[in-house]
Scaffold this motif. Structure first.
Motif, PDB file in Angstrom:
ATOM      1  N   ILE A  42       0.798  -1.227   0.000  1.00  0.00           N
ATOM      2  CA  ILE A  42       0.000   0.000   0.000  1.00  0.00           C
ATOM      3  C   ILE A  42       0.831   1.277   0.000  1.00  0.00           C
ATOM      4  CG2 ILE A  42      -1.925  -1.161   1.149  1.00  0.00           C
ATOM      5  CD1 ILE A  42      -1.068   0.128   3.773  1.00  0.00           C
ATOM      6  N   ALA A  43       2.153   1.184   0.261  1.00  0.00           N
ATOM      7  CA  ALA A  43       2.966   2.398   0.391  1.00  0.00           C
ATOM      8  C   ALA A  43       2.977   3.222  -0.887  1.00  0.00           C
ATOM      9  CB  ALA A  43       4.389   2.032   0.802  1.00  0.00           C
TER      10      ALA A  43
ATOM     11  N   ARG B 140       1.514   2.689 -13.556  1.00  0.00           N
ATOM     12  CA  ARG B 140       1.159   3.160 -14.891  1.00  0.00           C
ATOM     13  C   ARG B 140       0.165   2.225 -15.568  1.00  0.00           C
ATOM     14  NH1 ARG B 140       3.560   6.112 -19.266  1.00  0.00           N
ATOM     15  NH2 ARG B 140       5.149   6.884 -17.837  1.00  0.00           N
ATOM     16  N   HIS B 141       0.295   0.926 -15.335  1.00  0.00           N
ATOM     17  CA  HIS B 141      -0.504  -0.054 -16.078  1.00  0.00           C
ATOM     18  C   HIS B 141      -1.687  -0.616 -15.281  1.00  0.00           C
ATOM     19  CE1 HIS B 141       2.461   0.176 -19.176  1.00  0.00           C
ATOM     20  NE2 HIS B 141       3.412  -0.401 -18.466  1.00  0.00           N
ATOM     21  N   THR B 142      -1.997  -0.037 -14.115  1.00  0.00           N
ATOM     22  CA  THR B 142      -3.118  -0.523 -13.314  1.00  0.00           C
ATOM     23  C   THR B 142      -4.036   0.623 -12.940  1.00  0.00           C
ATOM     24  OG1 THR B 142      -1.791  -0.311 -11.280  1.00  0.00           O
ATOM     25  CG2 THR B 142      -1.854  -2.480 -12.337  1.00  0.00           C
ATOM     26  N   THR B 143      -5.242   0.281 -12.495  1.00  0.00           N
ATOM     27  CA  THR B 143      -6.198   1.278 -12.013  1.00  0.00           C
ATOM     28  C   THR B 143      -5.923   1.573 -10.544  1.00  0.00           C
ATOM     29  OG1 THR B 143      -7.819  -0.368 -11.302  1.00  0.00           O
ATOM     30  CG2 THR B 143      -7.937   0.359 -13.598  1.00  0.00           C
TER      31      THR B 143
ATOM     32  N   SER C 107      -6.925  -1.458  -8.458  1.00  0.00           N
ATOM     33  CA  SER C 107      -6.124  -2.678  -8.594  1.00  0.00           C
ATOM     34  C   SER C 107      -4.658  -2.484  -8.245  1.00  0.00           C
ATOM     35  CB  SER C 107      -6.229  -3.218 -10.026  1.00  0.00           C
ATOM     36  OG  SER C 107      -5.676  -2.310 -10.956  1.00  0.00           O
ATOM     37  N   SER C 108      -4.194  -1.243  -8.143  1.00  0.00           N
ATOM     38  CA  SER C 108      -2.762  -1.030  -7.911  1.00  0.00           C
ATOM     39  C   SER C 108      -2.273  -1.590  -6.573  1.00  0.00           C
ATOM     40  CB  SER C 108      -2.404   0.455  -8.036  1.00  0.00           C
ATOM     41  OG  SER C 108      -3.099   1.238  -7.100  1.00  0.00           O
TER      42      SER C 108
END
Length: 382
Positions: free
Chosen positions: A106-107, A310-313, A316-317
């Motif tokens: 989560i950081a 960059r490649h996740t929402t 979802s990150s």
């Protein structure tokens, strides 16, 4: 600031046994290679627990989750200091590994949620700055305290600092809007994305390569480079200082030349690991090699995290970062295991070569597979 402090205590705790490995081993009548199992178990537990714990916690408010994570971390550190046997120490470290699993999931998402998109690389670099401070001051000072007052005192000091950090974050960390929730049903589609899967593979190879050598840098410098204990501490500090340079390079270069940062990261890792043994004959060359290694490790690690974001929402990150953290720690454990086997076989001097070979495989995948896929996605406007 609070996340930077948290990163400091988590990274100090994670790598502190590396600087005290010999003393911990002597306390339990073990060899350094045998005591190194503690590092391997810690890393593999993070690897196993990161995704399950994040899937359980992904519906929890992130502020509350952060505070609970720091509380568990504090308890685990105190338990390590009180451990009367090596199994008890392992149990305490597993509790810390649970906290580690959640925190590094989560950081980065928390840091980027607190700023605008254009400031996200800078926010990530601030979190990394906490890690660098840990390498500059936390790990070497932990070693100094451990050598002077016993390794248990070092664990108690980390417990005290983490408790103060918890109190500070209770007061200053802002509430965050819930936003979209991640469902476990979305997990298969997340991991099947070629670029996300590529980052996971790169993180595994990178961590295995780096920690094959780094986990045993203390005995390497002692027995191969013939450094005095005080000089080993200075060398560890040099490695940490250069983490600031890696953070600086990332924050200023990634946005303008992300593929160049990725290529340079693996090339630098491969070269510096390959040069560990040849450079060990010279103090200046050893310091220069460690400077490159410290810079590259921080910069490339941040670049991989930025690629995930960059490649996740937004939803979802954290889960993607949990998988990343888990896989990265599997790499740490694998590298520690390989380095330990090399050390036990009398090949400690050659751990850099083993790491460099793995880094070379990562570089091939990066240049021939990952970057072409990323460029194609950009051209397609995905």
């Amino acid at each position: 600031m609070g996340l930077t402090l948290s990163a400091f205590v988590f990274n100090t705790s994670e790598f502190m046994p590396i600087g005290l490995l010999t003393d911990i081993a002597q306390s339990f009548a073990m060899t350094p290679a045998e005591a190194g199992v503690m590092i391997t178990v810690y890393a593999w537990m993070v690897g196993l627990l990161s995704l399950p714990l994040m899937l359980i916690a992904c519906r929890m408010d992130l502020r509350r989750l952060l505070l609970l994570t720091l509380a568990l971390f504090t308890i685990g550190q105190a338990g390590a200091g009180l451990a009367a046997s090596f199994p008890a120490l392992l149990a305490a470290r597993i509790a810390v590994a649970c906290a580690h699993s959640v925190f590094w999931s989560i950081a980065a998402p928390l840091a980027t949620r607190l700023v605008t998109r254009e400031h996200q690389p800078f926010a990530l670099s601030l979190v990394a700055a906490g890690s660098s401070v840990a390498m500059v001051f936390g790990l070497p000072l932990g070693r100094v305290v451990g050598l002077a007052l016993g390794w248990r005192t070092t664990f108690f000091c980390i417990a005290a600092i983490s408790f103060l950090t918890l109190v500070y974050l209770c007061r200053v960390f802002p509430p965050l809007p819930q936003g979209e929730r991640f469902s476990p049903a979305q997990l298969p589609s997340l991991v099947r994305q070629p670029l996300i899967a590529g980052i996971f593979l790169l993180s595994l190879l990178y961590a295995t390569a780096y920690f094959t050598a780094y986990s045993y840098i203390e005995p390497f410098l002692s027995t191969t480079a013939h450094f005095a204990p005080s000089l080993i501490t200075v060398t560890l500090m040099v490695l940490g200082v250069m983490g600031f340079c890696g953070s600086f390079l990332f924050s200023h270069c990634y946005g303008r030349c992300r593929f160049g940062v990725l290529r340079a990261g693996l090339a630098g890792l491969m070269a510096s690991l390959a040069l560990l043994l040849p450079a060990s004959a010279s103090l200046p060359l050893t310091f220069l090699t460690c400077m490159v290694l410290g810079t590259i490790s921080t910069c490339f690690n941040l670049a991989m995290q930025a690629e995930i974001i960059r490649h996740t929402t937004r939803a979802s990150s954290p889960v993607a970062m949990a998988i990343f953290s888990g896989i990265f720690n599997v790499g740490i454990g694998s590298g520690t295991f390989l380095g330990g086997r090399a050390s036990a076989a009398g090949l400690l001097a050659y751990v850099g070569f083993f790491g460099a070979a793995i880094a070379a495989a990562a570089a091939v995948y990066l240049c021939l597979v990952y970057i072409p896929q990323a460029k194609k996605r950009e051209r397609d406007g995905a």
